[in-house]
Design an enzyme around this catalytic site. Sequence first.
Site, PDB file in Angstrom:
ATOM      1  N   THR A 215       3.579   3.390  -6.931  1.00 23.67           N
ATOM      2  CA  THR A 215       3.491   3.977  -5.478  1.00 23.67           C
ATOM      3  C   THR A 215       2.790   5.133  -5.745  1.00 23.67           C
ATOM      4  O   THR A 215       2.363   5.543  -6.480  1.00 23.67           O
ATOM      5  CB  THR A 215       4.762   3.912  -4.748  1.00 23.67           C
ATOM      6  OG1 THR A 215       4.683   4.201  -3.636  1.00 23.67           O
ATOM      7  CG2 THR A 215       5.704   4.988  -5.377  1.00 23.67           C
TER       8      THR A 215
ATOM      9  N   ILE B 239       0.803  -1.183   0.193  1.00 27.41           N
ATOM     10  CA  ILE B 239      -0.068  -0.107   0.012  1.00 27.41           C
ATOM     11  C   ILE B 239       0.801   1.180   0.052  1.00 27.41           C
ATOM     12  O   ILE B 239       1.750   1.442   0.851  1.00 27.41           O
ATOM     13  CB  ILE B 239      -0.960   0.107   1.298  1.00 27.41           C
ATOM     14  CG1 ILE B 239      -1.589  -1.202   1.449  1.00 27.41           C
ATOM     15  CG2 ILE B 239      -1.931   1.280   1.076  1.00 27.41           C
ATOM     16  CD1 ILE B 239      -2.377  -1.762   0.093  1.00 27.41           C
ATOM     17  N   CYS B 240       0.691   2.172  -0.823  1.00 27.22           N
ATOM     18  CA  CYS B 240       1.493   3.408  -1.085  1.00 27.22           C
ATOM     19  C   CYS B 240       2.969   3.342  -0.966  1.00 27.22           C
ATOM     20  O   CYS B 240       3.566   2.340  -1.809  1.00 27.22           O
ATOM     21  CB  CYS B 240       1.083   4.231  -0.036  1.00 27.22           C
ATOM     22  SG  CYS B 240       1.270   5.904  -0.156  1.00 27.22           S
ATOM     23  N   THR B 241       3.445   3.937   0.016  1.00 24.04           N
ATOM     24  CA  THR B 241       5.077   3.480   0.028  1.00 24.04           C
ATOM     25  C   THR B 241       5.544   2.225   0.674  1.00 24.04           C
ATOM     26  O   THR B 241       6.753   2.058   0.817  1.00 24.04           O
ATOM     27  CB  THR B 241       5.545   4.697   0.818  1.00 24.04           C
ATOM     28  OG1 THR B 241       5.040   4.954   2.068  1.00 24.04           O
ATOM     29  CG2 THR B 241       5.497   6.024   0.221  1.00 24.04           C
TER      30      THR B 241
END
Length: 324
Positions: free
Chosen positions: A127, A107-109
């Site tokens: 990302t 998730i994301c970073t």
Amino acid sequence: MTAGTHRVGVLVYDGVTLLDVAGPAEVFKEANRFGADYRIVLLSPTGADVTTNLGVRVAADGALSPAPAVDTLLVAGSDRFPRAQVPADLADAVRTPATAAGRVASICTGAFILAAAGLLDGKRATTHWKVTHELAARYPTSRVEPDAIYVRDGTTYTSAGVTAGIDLALALVEEDHGPDVARDVARALVVYMQRAGGQSQFSAPLQGPPPRSPALRTITDLVTANPRGDHSLGELAKHLNVSTRHLTRLFHDELSTTPARYVENIRFDMARALLDQGHSATQAATLAGFPSYESMRRVFARKLSISPAAYQRRFSTTRRTGAG
């Protein structure tokens, strides 16, 4: 579709972004109301409790370990990355359990953690849009797609900014239990409602019922993951090794649209999301894959009866008013 209990392990650690954990977990929990059987466990590298980015302390259910393996391992992100290097012990803790899991998703970073563990080598990934360039520069063996909401490469998934974790979790639910359950979850979580200030939630993969045909699904996934690509009718047909007439018939029969209009709709949604994020109209046109600003302006005029600039001004007014 899967049967029986599906164990979802979520990696947590000090500084983890709480929404990266709670958003996808809520999707899986909601799916259980519609016949799924997900068991969510929070796993830290050592089994110790952690403190999130909001200062909220979260109790871990256990330590991250390859045994017993989880069916899905979610690696949440942190705003510490990419400002700082991923600690070696965190990357090491993820490597073997991720390999043992049925599938792994960031998730994301959280993509920086997977990359630091060597799990994105040679793979497509994404990302948060603000740091895609850093992910690409730091891990050049990964093929970073900056425009994608989420990317699947085999059994490895990566997603964009924090709320994109919800989009990704919905896609995983659909993979496990089909589009009907995923749509029920999406409706229950009201993912199509506007955000505060009237800014719409971009969720291209949930635009209408997914195609039943695996071939057509391949094409829609391709367009959604990279709206800027060459998606002319001839190129899309060539990707499946079918005739343009056959591909057009597939779109008409299953999605009641044409390939060109489907590509245009995806690009339109991407452009709106980019405008909401503060990009200029010219930047939004380029990043969303429109041939020119003028072509994007015509689409906005037809769909919303306003120009991209007027659309952005309309929603930015609320942000200014609420900025105290």
